[in-house]
Design a protein around this motif. Structure first.
Motif, PDB file in Angstrom:
ATOM      1  N   GLY A  54     110.053 105.312 -18.063  1.00 47.87           N
ATOM      2  CA  GLY A  54     110.000 106.675 -16.871  1.00 47.87           C
ATOM      3  C   GLY A  54     111.024 107.662 -16.911  1.00 47.87           C
ATOM      4  O   GLY A  54     112.250 107.653 -17.031  1.00 47.87           O
ATOM      5  N   SER A  55     110.414 109.091 -17.238  1.00 45.68           N
ATOM      6  CA  SER A  55     111.168 109.870 -17.071  1.00 45.68           C
ATOM      7  C   SER A  55     111.125 110.833 -15.834  1.00 45.68           C
ATOM      8  O   SER A  55     110.446 110.788 -15.055  1.00 45.68           O
ATOM      9  N   PRO A  56     111.811 112.182 -15.612  1.00 44.36           N
ATOM     10  CA  PRO A  56     111.466 113.455 -14.736  1.00 44.36           C
ATOM     11  C   PRO A  56     110.268 113.941 -15.212  1.00 44.36           C
ATOM     12  O   PRO A  56     109.754 114.503 -14.346  1.00 44.36           O
ATOM     13  N   ILE A  57     109.953 113.467 -16.604  1.00 41.39           N
ATOM     14  CA  ILE A  57     108.480 114.563 -17.152  1.00 41.39           C
ATOM     15  C   ILE A  57     107.651 113.500 -16.711  1.00 41.39           C
ATOM     16  O   ILE A  57     106.438 113.444 -16.672  1.00 41.39           O
ATOM     17  N   CYS A  58     108.010 112.374 -16.705  1.00 42.10           N
ATOM     18  CA  CYS A  58     106.312 111.084 -17.085  1.00 42.10           C
ATOM     19  C   CYS A  58     106.711 110.123 -16.908  1.00 42.10           C
ATOM     20  O   CYS A  58     107.887 109.433 -17.040  1.00 42.10           O
ATOM     21  N   ASP A 113      98.632 103.598 -21.034  1.00 43.78           N
ATOM     22  CA  ASP A 113      98.765 105.031 -20.141  1.00 43.78           C
ATOM     23  C   ASP A 113     100.028 105.757 -19.542  1.00 43.78           C
ATOM     24  O   ASP A 113     101.122 105.037 -19.618  1.00 43.78           O
ATOM     25  N   ALA A 114     100.000 107.306 -19.248  1.00 46.89           N
ATOM     26  CA  ALA A 114     100.613 108.192 -19.275  1.00 46.89           C
ATOM     27  C   ALA A 114     100.249 108.965 -17.362  1.00 46.89           C
ATOM     28  O   ALA A 114      99.571 109.787 -17.824  1.00 46.89           O
ATOM     29  N   ARG A 115     100.738 109.598 -17.187  1.00 48.10           N
ATOM     30  CA  ARG A 115     100.659 110.217 -15.877  1.00 48.10           C
ATOM     31  C   ARG A 115     102.341 111.132 -15.855  1.00 48.10           C
ATOM     32  O   ARG A 115     103.381 110.720 -15.806  1.00 48.10           O
ATOM     33  N   GLN A 116     102.403 112.732 -14.970  1.00 46.04           N
ATOM     34  CA  GLN A 116     103.978 112.853 -14.379  1.00 46.04           C
ATOM     35  C   GLN A 116     103.739 112.131 -13.575  1.00 46.04           C
ATOM     36  O   GLN A 116     102.876 111.108 -12.450  1.00 46.04           O
ATOM     37  N   PRO A 117     105.193 112.166 -12.289  1.00 43.99           N
ATOM     38  CA  PRO A 117     105.262 111.144 -11.446  1.00 43.99           C
ATOM     39  C   PRO A 117     104.407 111.674 -10.127  1.00 43.99           C
ATOM     40  O   PRO A 117     104.378 110.909  -9.279  1.00 43.99           O
ATOM     41  N   ASP A 118     103.818 112.969 -10.143  1.00 45.80           N
ATOM     42  CA  ASP A 118     102.780 113.205  -9.119  1.00 45.80           C
ATOM     43  C   ASP A 118     101.768 112.631  -9.256  1.00 45.80           C
ATOM     44  O   ASP A 118     101.132 112.566  -8.858  1.00 45.80           O
ATOM     45  N   GLY A 119     101.316 112.003 -10.603  1.00 47.99           N
ATOM     46  CA  GLY A 119     100.106 111.355 -11.001  1.00 47.99           C
ATOM     47  C   GLY A 119      99.464 112.020 -11.414  1.00 47.99           C
ATOM     48  O   GLY A 119      98.316 111.413 -11.823  1.00 47.99           O
TER      49      GLY A 119
END
Length: 81
Positions: A31-35, A56-62
């Motif tokens: 994880g990172s602040p971006i994804c 699977d990839a997503r932004q921290p807010d889903g």
């Protein structure tokens, strides 16, 4: 990322934030602040090292994010550490 083993992922992104084993399958989460990226590794044959077969990839807010963009962001995460 697809086709890589866990060692290659750690060399690319740094230590995983989560490392979960379930029978012979393994999930590494970075994880990172971006994804956030989950890499799912399964053994290709008996006795061989598990390899990434799905990502699977997503932004921290889903919200969705392009997997290639997430890989690039996570590569920079290692450089920042």
């Amino acid at each position: 990322v697809i086709g890589q083993d866990a060692r290659a992922l750690v060399m690319l992104f740094g230590a995983a934030d989560q490392d979960v084993w379930e029978a012979s399958a393994r999930k590494l989460q970075f994880g990172s602040p971006i994804c956030i990226m989950d890499a799912y590794l399964y053994p290709p044959a008996r006795g061989r090292e598990p390899l990434v077969t799905y990502v699977d990839a997503r932004q921290p807010d889903g919200k969705p994010i392009d997997r290639a963009s997430c890989v690039a962001a996570l590569t920079r995460r290692k450089e920042a550490r």
